[in-house]
Design an enzyme around this catalytic site. Sequence first.
Site, PDB file in Angstrom:
ATOM      1  N   TYR A 157       0.848  -1.204   0.000  1.00  0.00           N
ATOM      2  CA  TYR A 157       0.000   0.000   0.000  1.00  0.00           C
ATOM      3  C   TYR A 157       0.884   1.256   0.000  1.00  0.00           C
ATOM      4  O   TYR A 157       0.651   2.189  -0.781  1.00  0.00           O
ATOM      5  CB  TYR A 157      -0.938   0.004   1.217  1.00  0.00           C
ATOM      6  CG  TYR A 157      -1.838   1.225   1.235  1.00  0.00           C
ATOM      7  CD1 TYR A 157      -2.884   1.354   0.318  1.00  0.00           C
ATOM      8  CD2 TYR A 157      -1.617   2.277   2.128  1.00  0.00           C
ATOM      9  CE1 TYR A 157      -3.692   2.491   0.306  1.00  0.00           C
ATOM     10  CE2 TYR A 157      -2.426   3.408   2.119  1.00  0.00           C
ATOM     11  CZ  TYR A 157      -3.462   3.509   1.209  1.00  0.00           C
ATOM     12  OH  TYR A 157      -4.253   4.636   1.183  1.00  0.00           O
ATOM     13  N   LYS A 161       1.260   4.379  -2.798  1.00  0.00           N
ATOM     14  CA  LYS A 161       1.059   5.802  -2.516  1.00  0.00           C
ATOM     15  C   LYS A 161       2.361   6.589  -2.729  1.00  0.00           C
ATOM     16  O   LYS A 161       2.317   7.768  -3.089  1.00  0.00           O
ATOM     17  CB  LYS A 161       0.483   5.996  -1.113  1.00  0.00           C
ATOM     18  CG  LYS A 161      -0.959   5.485  -0.997  1.00  0.00           C
ATOM     19  CD  LYS A 161      -1.913   6.239  -1.948  1.00  0.00           C
ATOM     20  CE  LYS A 161      -3.359   5.822  -1.809  1.00  0.00           C
ATOM     21  NZ  LYS A 161      -4.274   6.577  -2.669  1.00  0.00           N
TER      22      LYS A 161
HETATM   23  P1  NDP Z   1     -13.670   4.157   0.555  1.00  0.00           P
HETATM   24  O1  NDP Z   1     -13.488   2.681   0.611  1.00  0.00           O
HETATM   25  O2  NDP Z   1     -14.739   4.768   1.367  1.00  0.00           O
HETATM   26  O3  NDP Z   1     -13.834   4.622  -0.967  1.00  0.00           O
HETATM   27  C1  NDP Z   1     -13.038   4.089  -1.973  1.00  0.00           C
HETATM   28  C2  NDP Z   1     -13.630   4.456  -3.305  1.00  0.00           C
HETATM   29  O4  NDP Z   1     -12.781   3.949  -4.348  1.00  0.00           O
HETATM   30  C3  NDP Z   1     -15.007   3.859  -3.504  1.00  0.00           C
HETATM   31  O5  NDP Z   1     -15.847   4.806  -4.070  1.00  0.00           O
HETATM   32  C4  NDP Z   1     -14.764   2.707  -4.468  1.00  0.00           C
HETATM   33  O6  NDP Z   1     -15.896   2.565  -5.306  1.00  0.00           O
HETATM   34  C5  NDP Z   1     -13.590   3.256  -5.268  1.00  0.00           C
HETATM   35  N1  NDP Z   1     -12.845   2.198  -5.942  1.00  0.00           N
HETATM   36  C6  NDP Z   1     -12.144   1.182  -5.390  1.00  0.00           C
HETATM   37  N2  NDP Z   1     -11.657   0.378  -6.365  1.00  0.00           N
HETATM   38  C7  NDP Z   1     -12.063   0.910  -7.539  1.00  0.00           C
HETATM   39  C8  NDP Z   1     -11.889   0.548  -8.889  1.00  0.00           C
HETATM   40  N3  NDP Z   1     -11.208  -0.553  -9.248  1.00  0.00           N
HETATM   41  N4  NDP Z   1     -12.439   1.326  -9.856  1.00  0.00           N
HETATM   42  C9  NDP Z   1     -13.140   2.424  -9.516  1.00  0.00           C
HETATM   43  N5  NDP Z   1     -13.354   2.818  -8.269  1.00  0.00           N
HETATM   44  C10 NDP Z   1     -12.814   2.062  -7.288  1.00  0.00           C
HETATM   45  O7  NDP Z   1     -12.249   4.748   0.982  1.00  0.00           O
HETATM   46  P2  NDP Z   1     -11.687   6.258   1.027  1.00  0.00           P
HETATM   47  O8  NDP Z   1     -12.703   7.231   0.647  1.00  0.00           O
HETATM   48  O9  NDP Z   1     -11.008   6.402   2.315  1.00  0.00           O
HETATM   49  O10 NDP Z   1     -10.570   6.147  -0.106  1.00  0.00           O
HETATM   50  C11 NDP Z   1     -10.423   7.078  -1.146  1.00  0.00           C
HETATM   51  C12 NDP Z   1      -8.957   7.335  -1.410  1.00  0.00           C
HETATM   52  O11 NDP Z   1      -8.378   7.933  -0.258  1.00  0.00           O
HETATM   53  C13 NDP Z   1      -8.135   6.092  -1.703  1.00  0.00           C
HETATM   54  O12 NDP Z   1      -7.243   6.382  -2.764  1.00  0.00           O
HETATM   55  C14 NDP Z   1      -7.351   5.871  -0.400  1.00  0.00           C
HETATM   56  O13 NDP Z   1      -6.142   5.210  -0.642  1.00  0.00           O
HETATM   57  C15 NDP Z   1      -7.146   7.301   0.030  1.00  0.00           C
HETATM   58  N6  NDP Z   1      -6.826   7.513   1.442  1.00  0.00           N
HETATM   59  C16 NDP Z   1      -7.665   7.064   2.420  1.00  0.00           C
HETATM   60  C17 NDP Z   1      -7.350   7.297   3.733  1.00  0.00           C
HETATM   61  C18 NDP Z   1      -8.190   6.776   4.862  1.00  0.00           C
HETATM   62  O14 NDP Z   1      -7.682   6.706   6.007  1.00  0.00           O
HETATM   63  N7  NDP Z   1      -9.450   6.441   4.631  1.00  0.00           N
HETATM   64  C19 NDP Z   1      -6.150   8.054   4.110  1.00  0.00           C
HETATM   65  C20 NDP Z   1      -5.349   8.469   3.002  1.00  0.00           C
HETATM   66  C21 NDP Z   1      -5.700   8.224   1.722  1.00  0.00           C
HETATM   67  P3  NDP Z   1     -16.487   1.170  -5.845  1.00  0.00           P
HETATM   68  O15 NDP Z   1     -16.168   0.125  -4.829  1.00  0.00           O
HETATM   69  O16 NDP Z   1     -17.947   1.453  -6.004  1.00  0.00           O
HETATM   70  O17 NDP Z   1     -15.805   0.976  -7.161  1.00  0.00           O
HETATM   71  C1  8X3 Z   2      -4.653   5.405   4.457  1.00  0.00           C
HETATM   72  C2  8X3 Z   2      -4.101   5.942   5.737  1.00  0.00           C
HETATM   73  O1  8X3 Z   2      -2.337   5.621   7.541  1.00  0.00           O
HETATM   74  O2  8X3 Z   2      -3.667   3.681   6.888  1.00  0.00           O
HETATM   75  O3  8X3 Z   2      -3.923   5.924   3.386  1.00  0.00           O
HETATM   76  O4  8X3 Z   2      -1.957   4.542   5.436  1.00  0.00           O
HETATM   77  S1  8X3 Z   2      -2.953   4.902   6.422  1.00  0.00           S
END
Ligand code: NDP
Ligand code: 8X3
Length: 258
Positions: A157, A161
């Site tokens: 992961y 990133k």
């Molecule tokens: P969620 O799981 O709530 O949302 C993830 C989204 O990504 C969903 O809408 C899902 O939609 C979509 N997704 C996943 N795989 C695919 C795919 N193959 N094609 C299209 N869409 C896809 O998580 P977050 O909102 O937290 O995540 C969003 C971003 O933020 C990610 O890139 C994550 O790495 C990043 N992030 C999250 C953090 C956290 O702590 N939550 C911290 C830092 C970064 P669907 O399944 O309908 O396709």
């Molecule tokens: C998701 C946040 O801290 O689990 O990007 O990597 S952390």
Amino acid sequence: MLSLKGKTVFITGASSGIGKACAELFAEEGANLVISARRFNLVEELAKTLSEKFHIEVLPVKLDVRNYSEVTENIAALPEKWSKIDILINNAGLGRGLNKLYEDNVEGWEEMIDTNVKGLLYVTRTIVPGMVKRGSGHVINIGSIAGHEAYPGGGVYCATKHAVNAITKSLRMDVLDKGIRVSTVDPGMVETNFSNVRFYGDTERAKNTYKGLTPLTGKDVAEAVIFCATRPPHANINEMIIMPSVQANAFVTYRKET
Ligand code: NDP
Ligand code: 8X3
């Protein structure tokens, strides 16, 4: 401050969490949206809600960013009025597991690499040429604190990133003379569906990730994205790291006993 009214914003992963919160805030600012995800029913429902509430146009699109031909075909098939994308928010992404690398399962690695790195590249490669042609645009990637640090069990992961971080920097140089801005918003812990997905539906473990602290919300991150998007054209936010106030870095958090 740049107005977002009437701008066309394309969001990946808009069915949940940060992507959904971005859709809500951009809608509130009067932007028109293309909201995409694999779960079409969720983006379709969101499109209906946002267009009715904010009197904007919202186009839901079914899109798996891992599938290059689906990405190119679905974006090429956008009706004319949706084809001039002003802002691309590369948000779709996921984590899978938190295991020692030598014990981890390869399928999870494929999913993370295919979504977080290759998917982001596919969508960017498909949308940015139009921005280059028009001499304007803004790409905002959702990276992570995991793009700046590596932590145990997070090898793949964090690698994805870190890749987003590198792609952001290179792309910024590639489009410097094209009127296109490139930003990354890199959050720490955000309570979304992320941990449920990371732990394959183990809701108890997912909930414990945030035990004793107040994590960020999707809206907190979306507000940071809005800030990037509304800078005047001569200014670019290269990178924004946003953390819960009780998370100093990927390792050090302050949790209250519960
Ligand atoms: P969620 O799981 O709530 O949302 C993830 C989204 O990504 C969903 O809408 C899902 O939609 C979509 N997704 C996943 N795989 C695919 C795919 N193959 N094609 C299209 N869409 C896809 O998580 P977050 O909102 O937290 O995540 C969003 C971003 O933020 C990610 O890139 C994550 O790495 C990043 N992030 C999250 C953090 C956290 O702590 N939550 C911290 C830092 C970064 P669907 O399944 O309908 O396709
Ligand atoms: C998701 C946040 O801290 O689990 O990007 O990597 S952390």
